[in-house]
Write an enzyme that holds these catalytic residues in place. Structure first.
Site, short mmCIF file in Angstrom:
data_model
loop_
_atom_site.label_atom_id
_atom_site.label_comp_id
_atom_site.label_asym_id
_atom_site.label_seq_id
_atom_site.Cartn_x
_atom_site.Cartn_y
_atom_site.Cartn_z
N SER A 35 9.52 -16.31 9.13
CA SER A 35 10.05 -15.73 7.89
C SER A 35 11.55 -15.47 7.96
O SER A 35 12.25 -15.63 6.96
CB SER A 35 9.30 -14.45 7.54
OG SER A 35 9.43 -13.52 8.57
N ARG A 56 0.84 -1.22 0.00
CA ARG A 56 0.00 0.00 0.00
C ARG A 56 0.86 1.25 0.00
O ARG A 56 0.40 2.32 -0.35
CB ARG A 56 -0.96 -0.02 1.19
CG ARG A 56 -0.26 -0.09 2.52
CD ARG A 56 -1.20 -0.28 3.66
NE ARG A 56 -0.40 -0.68 4.82
CZ ARG A 56 -0.71 -0.43 6.06
NH1 ARG A 56 -1.82 0.19 6.34
NH2 ARG A 56 0.08 -0.83 7.04
N LYS A 65 -2.83 -21.08 16.65
CA LYS A 65 -1.59 -21.30 17.40
C LYS A 65 -0.98 -19.99 17.88
O LYS A 65 -0.17 -19.97 18.81
CB LYS A 65 -0.58 -22.14 16.61
CG LYS A 65 -0.10 -21.56 15.29
CD LYS A 65 0.98 -20.52 15.39
CE LYS A 65 1.13 -19.76 14.10
NZ LYS A 65 2.05 -18.62 14.15
N1 LIG Z 1 6.40 -13.19 9.47
C1 LIG Z 1 6.16 -14.48 9.53
O1 LIG Z 1 7.03 -15.24 9.95
C2 LIG Z 1 4.86 -15.03 9.07
C3 LIG Z 1 3.72 -14.24 9.00
N2 LIG Z 1 2.54 -14.78 8.61
C4 LIG Z 1 1.32 -13.98 8.55
O2 LIG Z 1 1.40 -13.09 7.44
C5 LIG Z 1 0.70 -11.89 7.71
C6 LIG Z 1 1.64 -10.71 7.52
O3 LIG Z 1 2.69 -10.87 8.47
P1 LIG Z 1 4.09 -10.13 8.32
O4 LIG Z 1 4.46 -9.98 6.90
O5 LIG Z 1 5.01 -10.83 9.21
O6 LIG Z 1 3.71 -8.72 8.94
P2 LIG Z 1 4.39 -7.33 8.66
O7 LIG Z 1 3.93 -6.46 9.79
O8 LIG Z 1 5.85 -7.49 8.42
O9 LIG Z 1 3.72 -6.86 7.32
C7 LIG Z 1 2.34 -6.63 7.23
C8 LIG Z 1 2.00 -6.25 5.82
O10 LIG Z 1 0.59 -6.02 5.77
C9 LIG Z 1 0.39 -4.74 5.19
N3 LIG Z 1 -0.83 -4.15 5.72
C10 LIG Z 1 -1.15 -3.95 7.01
N4 LIG Z 1 -2.34 -3.35 7.09
C11 LIG Z 1 -2.76 -3.18 5.82
C12 LIG Z 1 -3.91 -2.59 5.23
N5 LIG Z 1 -4.85 -2.06 6.01
N6 LIG Z 1 -4.02 -2.62 3.89
C13 LIG Z 1 -3.07 -3.16 3.12
N7 LIG Z 1 -1.95 -3.70 3.62
C14 LIG Z 1 -1.81 -3.71 4.93
C15 LIG Z 1 1.62 -3.94 5.58
O11 LIG Z 1 1.76 -2.82 4.75
C16 LIG Z 1 2.69 -4.98 5.36
O12 LIG Z 1 3.00 -5.10 3.99
C17 LIG Z 1 0.17 -12.03 9.16
O13 LIG Z 1 -1.17 -12.46 9.11
C18 LIG Z 1 1.07 -13.11 9.75
O14 LIG Z 1 0.42 -13.83 10.80
C19 LIG Z 1 2.44 -16.08 8.24
C20 LIG Z 1 3.54 -16.90 8.27
C21 LIG Z 1 4.84 -16.44 8.70
O1 LIG Z 2 3.28 -17.72 11.83
C1 LIG Z 2 4.46 -17.67 12.07
C2 LIG Z 2 5.35 -18.83 11.92
O2 LIG Z 2 4.73 -19.87 11.22
C3 LIG Z 2 5.05 -16.41 12.56
O3 LIG Z 2 4.78 -16.27 13.91
P1 LIG Z 2 4.61 -14.80 14.53
O4 LIG Z 2 3.52 -14.14 13.75
O5 LIG Z 2 4.27 -15.05 15.96
O6 LIG Z 2 5.93 -14.09 14.37
#
Ligand SMILES: NC(=O)C1=CN([C@@H]2O[C@H](COP(=O)(O)OP(=O)(O)OC[C@H]3O[C@@H](n4cnc5c(N)ncnc54)[C@H](O)[C@@H]3O)[C@@H](O)[C@H]2O)C=CC1
Ligand SMILES: O=C(CO)COP(=O)(O)O
Length: 308
Positions: free
Chosen positions: A114, A34, A165
């Site tokens: 990640s 965004r 989880k």
């Molecule tokens: N980081 C990880 O290890 C993992 C994360 N996830 C899941 O993936 C999702 C994203 O996590 P992360 O990338 O780690 O978070 P992050 O905080 O690093 O990134 C979040 C992303 O979502 C976008 N975003 C937030 N609000 C928004 C909105 N209103 N409109 C459009 N975009 C928006 C942000 O701009 C950013 O690109 C979460 O649901 C998380 O649980 C799943 C597996 C692994």
């Molecule tokens: O979903 C995740 C690992 O599979 C990432 O965990 P967190 O969102 O707690 O960092």
């Protein structure tokens, strides 16, 4: 395999890691954020796969934006978000599927911190869909020597494993932060899984899915790693910090905080017993201390482990 065009929506930690995995496999990858300069329309135009890895709070709005742009009827929609919608208690895949009833929707979820993936450490994940061919295509796109991808026919089960989880990871962080020991942690994670299965059954998920990578696998990864933002929330609460203080200094998204609130709402609606989630909820609300949460859990009415 043939080169595929993939649009990744969300340039956070997870979106970027998935974009890198697909790029390393030789696919054409376009990333939308965004805050970036590329328009959503330009990024998704002609994409065979659109993968959303944004935080839960943005999902409904993003779905509406994508819906206003014409898509090819074969476009596969993949969701990698782990959360629940506060208004409807729906999962992200349900939101995507309702908006795009004629498109295949695939859930991607597993034990996937990640940062480890960005360091090219080996990992496995699950791609789940009612459309087997779509899941198999996504499997091919992301599979590599460092990323082993399994297919699964239970998208709601796979999605709920990754979502639920996060609440248990907050509890595990509290458990470690209070130095309660290995026995306590084993009890917490095991009973946490039982609670996840119970909640999943009320959603129509298959029980065995929770014993796979996206359930038990992700539970183990997240409850045992300081890399998990959800674990960190719990760990820091154990040291007496408030949720507001912790979130102000947390880089990235800890979805368990929102998921916990939504789940308490849903459990009331459907009368699902969720003792662990209830205590995490009260802790996050500032109603009880971590020690009080522990006491309340230990002093619940005694009962059989299972109702066979
Ligand atoms: N980081 C990880 O290890 C993992 C994360 N996830 C899941 O993936 C999702 C994203 O996590 P992360 O990338 O780690 O978070 P992050 O905080 O690093 O990134 C979040 C992303 O979502 C976008 N975003 C937030 N609000 C928004 C909105 N209103 N409109 C459009 N975009 C928006 C942000 O701009 C950013 O690109 C979460 O649901 C998380 O649980 C799943 C597996 C692994
Ligand atoms: O979903 C995740 C690992 O599979 C990432 O965990 P967190 O969102 O707690 O960092």
């Amino acid at each position: 395999m043939q080169k595929t065009t993939i649009a990744i929506l969300g340039a956070g930690a997870w979106g970027q890691a998935l974009a890198d995995l697909a790029s390393q496999n030789g696919h054409e990858v376009r990333v939308w954020s965004r805050r970036g300069s590329a328009t959503l329309e330009a990024v998704i135009s002609g994409a065979e796969i659109i993968l959303s890895a944004i935080a839960m709070k943005g999902v409904s709005d993003l779905v509406s934006q994508v819906k206003s742009i014409p898509l090819s009827p074969n476009t596969i929609l993949v969701t990698a978000t782990k959360g629940l919608d506060p208004q409807t208690t729906s999962t992200p895949s349900q939101i995507w599927q309702i908006a795009f009833p004629d498109h295949p929707v695939v859930v991607l979820s597993g034990p996937n911190l990640s940062q480890e993936i960005q360091e090219s450490l080996p990992a496995a994940t699950v791609v789940a869909s009612e459309n087997t061919a779509a899941a198999e295509l996504v499997q091919l796109v992301f599979s590599s020597p460092i990323f082993r991808v399994y297919t699964n026919p239970d998208p709601i089960g796979v999605e709920l494993g990754g979502t639920l989880k996060n609440i248990m990871a907050i509890a595990a962080g509290v458990c470690d932060g209070l130095h309660l020991g290995t026995n306590a942690k084993a009890a917490l994670v095991t009973r946490g899984l039982t609670e996840m299965v119970r909640i999943g059954q009320s959603w129509g998920a298959k029980t065995e899915t929770f014993y796979g990578l996206s359930g038990l696998g992700d539970l183990l990864a997240t409850c045992n790693s300081p890399l998990s933002r959800n674990y960190q929330v719990g760990y820091q609460m154990a040291s007496g910090k408030t949720l507001t203080e912790i979130l102000a200094h947390t880089a990235g998204t800890a979805e368990g905080v929102n998921t916990c609130q939504v789940l308490v709402q849903r459990a009331q609606q459907y009368t699902i017993p969720i003792p662990l989630t209830q205590q995490v909820y009260r802790l996050l609300q500032g109603e009880i201390t971590p020690r009080q949460a522990l006491e309340e859990l230990m002093l619940r009415d005694i009962k059989p482990e299972y109702h066979y």
